[in-house]
Design a protein around this motif. Structure first.
Motif, PDB file in Angstrom:
ATOM      1  N   LEU A  11      76.333  56.171 -60.081  1.00 49.17           N
ATOM      2  CA  LEU A  11      75.061  55.708 -60.650  1.00 49.17           C
ATOM      3  C   LEU A  11      74.422  54.651 -59.752  1.00 49.17           C
ATOM      4  O   LEU A  11      73.217  54.693 -59.485  1.00 49.17           O
ATOM      5  CB  LEU A  11      75.277  55.126 -62.047  1.00 49.17           C
ATOM      6  CG  LEU A  11      75.479  56.114 -63.184  1.00 49.17           C
ATOM      7  CD1 LEU A  11      75.785  55.366 -64.487  1.00 49.17           C
ATOM      8  CD2 LEU A  11      74.257  56.992 -63.364  1.00 49.17           C
ATOM      9  N   ALA A  12      75.232  53.719 -59.287  1.00 50.46           N
ATOM     10  CA  ALA A  12      74.709  52.664 -58.412  1.00 50.46           C
ATOM     11  C   ALA A  12      74.151  53.256 -57.115  1.00 50.46           C
ATOM     12  O   ALA A  12      73.131  52.782 -56.600  1.00 50.46           O
ATOM     13  CB  ALA A  12      75.808  51.632 -58.112  1.00 50.46           C
ATOM     14  N   LEU A  13      74.802  54.283 -56.613  1.00 46.12           N
ATOM     15  CA  LEU A  13      74.308  54.955 -55.412  1.00 46.12           C
ATOM     16  C   LEU A  13      72.928  55.551 -55.667  1.00 46.12           C
ATOM     17  O   LEU A  13      72.012  55.398 -54.855  1.00 46.12           O
ATOM     18  CB  LEU A  13      75.291  56.043 -54.982  1.00 46.12           C
ATOM     19  CG  LEU A  13      74.954  56.828 -53.724  1.00 46.12           C
ATOM     20  CD1 LEU A  13      75.008  55.916 -52.504  1.00 46.12           C
ATOM     21  CD2 LEU A  13      75.932  57.986 -53.560  1.00 46.12           C
ATOM     22  N   THR A  58      64.076  56.919 -49.077  1.00 48.85           N
ATOM     23  CA  THR A  58      65.457  57.306 -49.367  1.00 48.85           C
ATOM     24  C   THR A  58      65.741  58.662 -48.729  1.00 48.85           C
ATOM     25  O   THR A  58      65.012  59.620 -48.974  1.00 48.85           O
ATOM     26  CB  THR A  58      65.684  57.396 -50.883  1.00 48.85           C
ATOM     27  OG1 THR A  58      65.342  56.138 -51.471  1.00 48.85           O
ATOM     28  CG2 THR A  58      67.117  57.725 -51.197  1.00 48.85           C
ATOM     29  N   PRO A  59      66.807  58.757 -47.909  1.00 51.40           N
ATOM     30  CA  PRO A  59      67.135  60.056 -47.301  1.00 51.40           C
ATOM     31  C   PRO A  59      67.493  61.081 -48.383  1.00 51.40           C
ATOM     32  O   PRO A  59      68.128  60.749 -49.384  1.00 51.40           O
ATOM     33  CB  PRO A  59      68.347  59.761 -46.417  1.00 51.40           C
ATOM     34  CG  PRO A  59      68.574  58.298 -46.462  1.00 51.40           C
ATOM     35  CD  PRO A  59      67.739  57.714 -47.535  1.00 51.40           C
ATOM     36  N   TRP A  60      67.121  62.322 -48.159  1.00 46.34           N
ATOM     37  CA  TRP A  60      67.348  63.386 -49.145  1.00 46.34           C
ATOM     38  C   TRP A  60      68.830  63.570 -49.435  1.00 46.34           C
ATOM     39  O   TRP A  60      69.220  63.849 -50.562  1.00 46.34           O
ATOM     40  CB  TRP A  60      66.718  64.705 -48.688  1.00 46.34           C
ATOM     41  CG  TRP A  60      67.362  65.272 -47.462  1.00 46.34           C
ATOM     42  CD1 TRP A  60      66.995  65.040 -46.164  1.00 46.34           C
ATOM     43  CD2 TRP A  60      68.497  66.132 -47.410  1.00 46.34           C
ATOM     44  NE1 TRP A  60      67.834  65.696 -45.305  1.00 46.34           N
ATOM     45  CE2 TRP A  60      68.768  66.390 -46.043  1.00 46.34           C
ATOM     46  CE3 TRP A  60      69.311  66.719 -48.366  1.00 46.34           C
ATOM     47  CZ2 TRP A  60      69.819  67.193 -45.627  1.00 46.34           C
ATOM     48  CZ3 TRP A  60      70.352  67.525 -47.944  1.00 46.34           C
ATOM     49  CH2 TRP A  60      70.593  67.759 -46.596  1.00 46.34           C
ATOM     50  N   HIS A  61      69.676  63.385 -48.410  1.00 43.14           N
ATOM     51  CA  HIS A  61      71.098  63.628 -48.625  1.00 43.14           C
ATOM     52  C   HIS A  61      71.728  62.590 -49.557  1.00 43.14           C
ATOM     53  O   HIS A  61      72.729  62.868 -50.206  1.00 43.14           O
ATOM     54  CB  HIS A  61      71.859  63.710 -47.290  1.00 43.14           C
ATOM     55  CG  HIS A  61      71.848  62.437 -46.510  1.00 43.14           C
ATOM     56  ND1 HIS A  61      70.832  62.108 -45.641  1.00 43.14           N
ATOM     57  CD2 HIS A  61      72.725  61.417 -46.476  1.00 43.14           C
ATOM     58  CE1 HIS A  61      71.089  60.930 -45.097  1.00 43.14           C
ATOM     59  NE2 HIS A  61      72.227  60.488 -45.594  1.00 43.14           N
ATOM     60  N   LEU A  62      71.134  61.394 -49.670  1.00 44.43           N
ATOM     61  CA  LEU A  62      71.654  60.406 -50.609  1.00 44.43           C
ATOM     62  C   LEU A  62      71.523  60.928 -52.036  1.00 44.43           C
ATOM     63  O   LEU A  62      72.429  60.774 -52.845  1.00 44.43           O
ATOM     64  CB  LEU A  62      70.895  59.081 -50.479  1.00 44.43           C
ATOM     65  CG  LEU A  62      71.411  58.024 -51.461  1.00 44.43           C
ATOM     66  CD1 LEU A  62      71.878  56.805 -50.702  1.00 44.43           C
ATOM     67  CD2 LEU A  62      70.370  57.671 -52.482  1.00 44.43           C
ATOM     68  N   TRP A  63      70.409  61.595 -52.331  1.00 46.37           N
ATOM     69  CA  TRP A  63      70.204  62.150 -53.665  1.00 46.37           C
ATOM     70  C   TRP A  63      71.187  63.284 -53.939  1.00 46.37           C
ATOM     71  O   TRP A  63      71.747  63.367 -55.033  1.00 46.37           O
ATOM     72  CB  TRP A  63      68.762  62.640 -53.836  1.00 46.37           C
ATOM     73  CG  TRP A  63      67.780  61.524 -53.714  1.00 46.37           C
ATOM     74  CD1 TRP A  63      66.905  61.305 -52.683  1.00 46.37           C
ATOM     75  CD2 TRP A  63      67.591  60.433 -54.620  1.00 46.37           C
ATOM     76  NE1 TRP A  63      66.182  60.166 -52.905  1.00 46.37           N
ATOM     77  CE2 TRP A  63      66.583  59.608 -54.093  1.00 46.37           C
ATOM     78  CE3 TRP A  63      68.179  60.081 -55.833  1.00 46.37           C
ATOM     79  CZ2 TRP A  63      66.145  58.457 -54.735  1.00 46.37           C
ATOM     80  CZ3 TRP A  63      67.745  58.929 -56.468  1.00 46.37           C
ATOM     81  CH2 TRP A  63      66.738  58.130 -55.927  1.00 46.37           C
ATOM     82  N   LEU A  65      75.694  65.059 -56.999  1.00 42.46           N
ATOM     83  CA  LEU A  65      76.970  65.790 -57.017  1.00 42.46           C
ATOM     84  C   LEU A  65      78.122  64.869 -57.402  1.00 42.46           C
ATOM     85  O   LEU A  65      79.002  65.245 -58.175  1.00 42.46           O
ATOM     86  CB  LEU A  65      77.238  66.458 -55.670  1.00 42.46           C
ATOM     87  CG  LEU A  65      76.326  67.629 -55.308  1.00 42.46           C
ATOM     88  CD1 LEU A  65      76.626  68.121 -53.892  1.00 42.46           C
ATOM     89  CD2 LEU A  65      76.459  68.756 -56.317  1.00 42.46           C
ATOM     90  N   SER A  66      78.109  63.668 -56.866  1.00 46.40           N
ATOM     91  CA  SER A  66      79.154  62.691 -57.187  1.00 46.40           C
ATOM     92  C   SER A  66      79.123  62.329 -58.670  1.00 46.40           C
ATOM     93  O   SER A  66      80.162  62.251 -59.324  1.00 46.40           O
ATOM     94  CB  SER A  66      78.956  61.440 -56.322  1.00 46.40           C
ATOM     95  OG  SER A  66      79.868  60.436 -56.658  1.00 46.40           O
TER      96      SER A  66
END
Length: 139
Positions: free
Chosen positions: A76-78, A9-14, A19-20
């Motif tokens: 949450l799904a993200l 998983t790319p770090w920016h997804l987290w 934040l979202s």
């Protein structure tokens, strides 16, 4: 650790997901407080603002709910890397459209809500949504 056949998983997804989720938790809290009619004790809201929020017609409340809860559960799904994230964010866009129609074309906003900050906030949501759509994040 990665499982065979899965990419890390790319770090920016987290970062974006957390934040979202934090941002949309505020919207979910606001929506819930409004629907439970708990706004009266908030010092930052004028009586006109409270009446405005309590006076939403049912159809506008439905769109507001779609926008708020679509974003919240989409976040949450993200974070769970679910394919449903895109659908949930899509539902939130439908809610955003309906809420914008109500706020900008149907309702009379109290004067205390007709501020540059309010307009910039609304514009920022639309700009971010459009950029995410163009970037292919929201398909």
């Amino acid at each position: 650790m990665t499982i065979i056949g899965q990419r890390k998983t790319p770090w920016h997804l987290w970062v974006v997901g957390v934040l979202s989720l934090l941002w949309n938790s505020g919207g979910a809290a606001s929506y819930t407080m409004t629907e439970l009619q708990m706004l009266g004790g908030m010092d930052s809201l004028t009586p006109e603002m409270v009446d405005y929020f309590y006076g939403f017609p049912t159809w506008a409340v439905v769109f507001w709910a779609l926008g708020v809860w679509g974003c919240f559960f989409g976040s949450l799904a993200l974070l769970f890397r679910s394919r449903f994230a895109v659908w949930l964010f899509g539902i939130s866009i439908v809610g955003l459209i309906g809420t914008t129609v109500y706020e900008r074309l149907v309702a009379e906003l109290p004067e205390s809500m007709q501020t540059t900050g309010q307009n910039l906030f609304a514009a920022a949501i639309w700009i971010i949504t459009r950029r995410m759509t163009r970037a292919g994040v929201l398909k």
